[in-house]
Design an enzyme around this catalytic site. Structure first.
Site, PDB file in Angstrom:
ATOM      1  N   GLU A 192      -3.441   7.947   7.539  1.00 49.26           N
ATOM      2  CA  GLU A 192      -4.543   7.207   6.933  1.00 49.26           C
ATOM      3  C   GLU A 192      -4.989   6.069   7.848  1.00 49.26           C
ATOM      4  O   GLU A 192      -6.180   5.820   8.018  1.00 49.26           O
ATOM      5  CB  GLU A 192      -4.121   6.656   5.566  1.00 49.26           C
ATOM      6  CG  GLU A 192      -5.245   5.959   4.812  1.00 49.26           C
ATOM      7  CD  GLU A 192      -4.810   5.464   3.442  1.00 49.26           C
ATOM      8  OE1 GLU A 192      -5.549   4.631   2.874  1.00 49.26           O
ATOM      9  OE2 GLU A 192      -3.750   5.886   2.940  1.00 49.26           O
ATOM     10  N   GLU A 202       2.046   1.945  -3.428  1.00 47.88           N
ATOM     11  CA  GLU A 202       0.953   2.501  -4.240  1.00 47.88           C
ATOM     12  C   GLU A 202       0.946   4.034  -4.125  1.00 47.88           C
ATOM     13  O   GLU A 202       0.807   4.742  -5.123  1.00 47.88           O
ATOM     14  CB  GLU A 202      -0.380   1.925  -3.784  1.00 47.88           C
ATOM     15  CG  GLU A 202      -1.585   2.509  -4.502  1.00 47.88           C
ATOM     16  CD  GLU A 202      -2.800   2.618  -3.609  1.00 47.88           C
ATOM     17  OE1 GLU A 202      -3.378   3.729  -3.534  1.00 47.88           O
ATOM     18  OE2 GLU A 202      -3.168   1.615  -2.969  1.00 47.88           O
ATOM     19  N   HIS A 203       1.116   4.543  -2.909  1.00 47.55           N
ATOM     20  CA  HIS A 203       1.193   5.997  -2.712  1.00 47.55           C
ATOM     21  C   HIS A 203       2.409   6.574  -3.427  1.00 47.55           C
ATOM     22  O   HIS A 203       2.321   7.611  -4.096  1.00 47.55           O
ATOM     23  CB  HIS A 203       1.303   6.319  -1.222  1.00 47.55           C
ATOM     24  CG  HIS A 203      -0.006   6.331  -0.499  1.00 47.55           C
ATOM     25  ND1 HIS A 203      -0.496   7.454   0.136  1.00 47.55           N
ATOM     26  CD2 HIS A 203      -0.928   5.358  -0.298  1.00 47.55           C
ATOM     27  CE1 HIS A 203      -1.664   7.179   0.695  1.00 47.55           C
ATOM     28  NE2 HIS A 203      -1.946   5.900   0.451  1.00 47.55           N
ATOM     29  N   HIS A 263       0.830  -1.209   0.000  1.00 42.31           N
ATOM     30  CA  HIS A 263       0.000   0.000   0.000  1.00 42.31           C
ATOM     31  C   HIS A 263       0.864   1.257   0.000  1.00 42.31           C
ATOM     32  O   HIS A 263       0.540   2.255  -0.664  1.00 42.31           O
ATOM     33  CB  HIS A 263      -0.914  -0.025   1.227  1.00 42.31           C
ATOM     34  CG  HIS A 263      -1.682   1.237   1.436  1.00 42.31           C
ATOM     35  ND1 HIS A 263      -1.473   2.038   2.533  1.00 42.31           N
ATOM     36  CD2 HIS A 263      -2.644   1.839   0.696  1.00 42.31           C
ATOM     37  CE1 HIS A 263      -2.281   3.080   2.454  1.00 42.31           C
ATOM     38  NE2 HIS A 263      -3.004   2.995   1.363  1.00 42.31           N
TER      39      HIS A 263
END
Length: 512
Positions: free
Chosen positions: A186, A109-110, A106
């Protein structure tokens, strides 16, 4: 994820409906002593089959080819409007992460939205925005995907941008460390500040005792805090290579056009690595039912969810996944389902209840039921009523009328899904990233049609056993057990209001 969260990985029926049709209206059906299909469902079947056949005949053929560097390209023509959707799916997700670096899939992905050797940070997104396009990205246990939807004349430019960041991503501490703070925030917002998400995370950890599906997609905080530039580069270099990806182009395009664009862009990206087979620790046969309880002052509505370990579309025996999909629809798929009719209509004790099957996975899947109390009912009463319906369907099975009604909903959902480029590309991308083929996706409607009552009954008996389950209780402060948990005073639920149809708990798979 960089933009609003999207759920994925639920049942194929629910996924098709969620991605391409409005949410079901919460209108109360008439009560009945025995579960029956909606009036006219059986009679509507031939018409439904004819409509599905007509839609299938009108749909342009899906074609595929593979570039010399190993990238599979799938073309889904849709000539109704001059737009195109590009999706690149990498066959790597959080369940493929090395031990100790949870959240790196993840995190990368950022980082893929940072600059490259060719394009400055923000240039790609600015180009999409300048032409009124849309973009997003998401990470799951089994894959990571990026997409853009743009006017068709901009497709080649988008393919060039996407191919560039497959090869030329530039990561420095100045880029990586601030973004690590972003994913930690997040997690604070989505997990640490959401008791329901914390419970789902705990349920998954209890359900998957050996498999990495028990680790949250976003990662464990103590490991996320240590993620480094070197971790991101190592993950990028190993998995972000053309031979570990699938490119889907949907829209107003032709095979020859896409092939030419792909050769000029992605075809120039070298094969950088061989990730090897996706070998993961597998889950042993469950031996005991487990429970997880989370009590928190922030809980405004108590709930109970039970999750069973079941096969996915990829690792089950032939027909099992399809049977589980239909079982979930019959048991808790909407206002005509058994759970809704029993708990909401007949007994009036639930504000929300349902079931779903999460079967789009490389390894094991999940089957879930959930419920929330209404009026003076307690969570314990809701749980017992849900369990009674589960036990009844496992013991007595389903009816031909119920099965036919569920199949009819599938037919309609597929027709609606074909009206949306992105949902069609998602359907194929998820399947191709979890061990399935184009032919498998194409044959899914026929496999659903072939499911028999006996197969649904067998799946219910085999898999809806207590020893395969984890039950999670979400309780407000002051409630020591589910027998004391009720809808909070002054809430719509306490007054007997019924909640929205999509009020299911968020799956433990955060699918960011």
């Amino acid at each position: 994820m960089r933009f609003p969260i999207r759920r994925a990985g639920v049942s194929a029926i629910a996924l098709a409906i969620a991605l391409s049709a409005p949410a079901l209206a919460q209108s109360a059906p008439q009560s009945a002593a025995q579960p029956t299909a909606p009036a006219g469902a059986a009679a509507a079947s031939p018409a439904g089959e004819a409509a599905a056949a007509k839609a299938e005949a009108l749909r342009p053929a899906i074609e595929s080819f593979t570039l010399d560097n190993g990238l599979q390209v799938v073309v889904l023509p849709d000539h109704r409007a001059p737009i195109a959707t590009q999706m690149i799916w990498y066959k790597v997700g959080s369940a493929d992460e090395p031990k100790g670096v949870s959240g790196i899939a993840h995190f990368l992905e950022h980082l893929m939205f940072k600059g490259t050797k060719t394009h400055a940070q923000g240039e790609f997104s600015a180009a999409v925005a300048a032409i009124g396009g849309e973009e997003n990205a998401f990470t799951s246990y089994d894959y990571t995907a990026y997409y853009q939807q743009v006017p068709v004349e901009a497709l080649k430019e988008m393919m060039g941008f996407e191919a560039d960041r497959m090869e030329n991503l530039v990561l420095t501490d100045e880029v990586v460390l601030p973004e690590r703070d972003v994913i930690l925030e997040e997690r604070r917002m989505r997990i640490d500040n959401e008791p329901g998400a914390q419970l789902s995370e705990a349920v998954d950890a209890a359900l998957f005792q050996n498999h990495p599906y028990g680790t949250p997609v976003i990662g464990w905080r103590n490991e996320m805090e240590k993620l480094s530039r070197q971790d991101a580069i190592a993950f990028y270099d190993r998995f972000y290579t053309p031979n570990n990806a699938t490119l889907l182009i949907a829209g107003d395009v032709t095979l020859d056009q896409v092939k030419a664009y792909a050769e000029e862009t992605f075809g120039k990206v070298p094969r950088r690595a061989d990730p090897g087979p996706r070998v993961r620790p597998q889950e042993p046969e469950p031996l005991a039912a487990r429970t997880v309880t989370l009590t928190d002052a922030r809980v405004t509505q108590p709930s109970v969810q039970t999750t069973w370990l079941v096969p996915s579309d990829n690792d089950g025996q032939p027909g099992e996944s399809e049977a589980l999909d239909l079982l979930a629809d019959i048991l808790g798929g909407g206002t005509t389902s058994r759970l809704y009719r029993a708990l909401v209509v007949d007994q009036g004790i639930a504000a929300g209840t349902g079931a779903y099957y999460q079967g789009t996975a490389l390894d094991d899947g999940q089957f879930m039921t959930y419920g929330t109390p209404r009026g003076d009912a307690t969570l314990d009463q809701v749980e017992k009523a849900v369990n009674a319906e589960v036990e009844r369907i496992a013991r007595d099975g389903v009816t031909e009328a119920e099965l036919e009604a569920a199949k009819n909903r599938v037919r309609k959902a597929l027709i609606y899904q074909r009206d949306n480029q992105t949902s069609m590309a998602r359907r194929y991308g998820a399947a191709l990233s979890t061990g399935r083929t184009i032919e498998d996706v194409e044959a899914w409607p026929q496999r659903i049609e072939a499911v028999t009552v006996a197969e649904v009954d067998a799946a219910a008996k085999k898999y809806l056993q207590p020893k395969r389950s984890v039950t999670g209780y979400l309780l407000p402060a002051g409630a020591e057990s589910s027998a004391e948990a009720k809808a909070p005073a002054g809430s719509p639920e306490a007054a007997g209001a019924v909640g929205p149809a999509d009020g299911a708990p968020v799956p433990g798979d955060t699918r960011s």
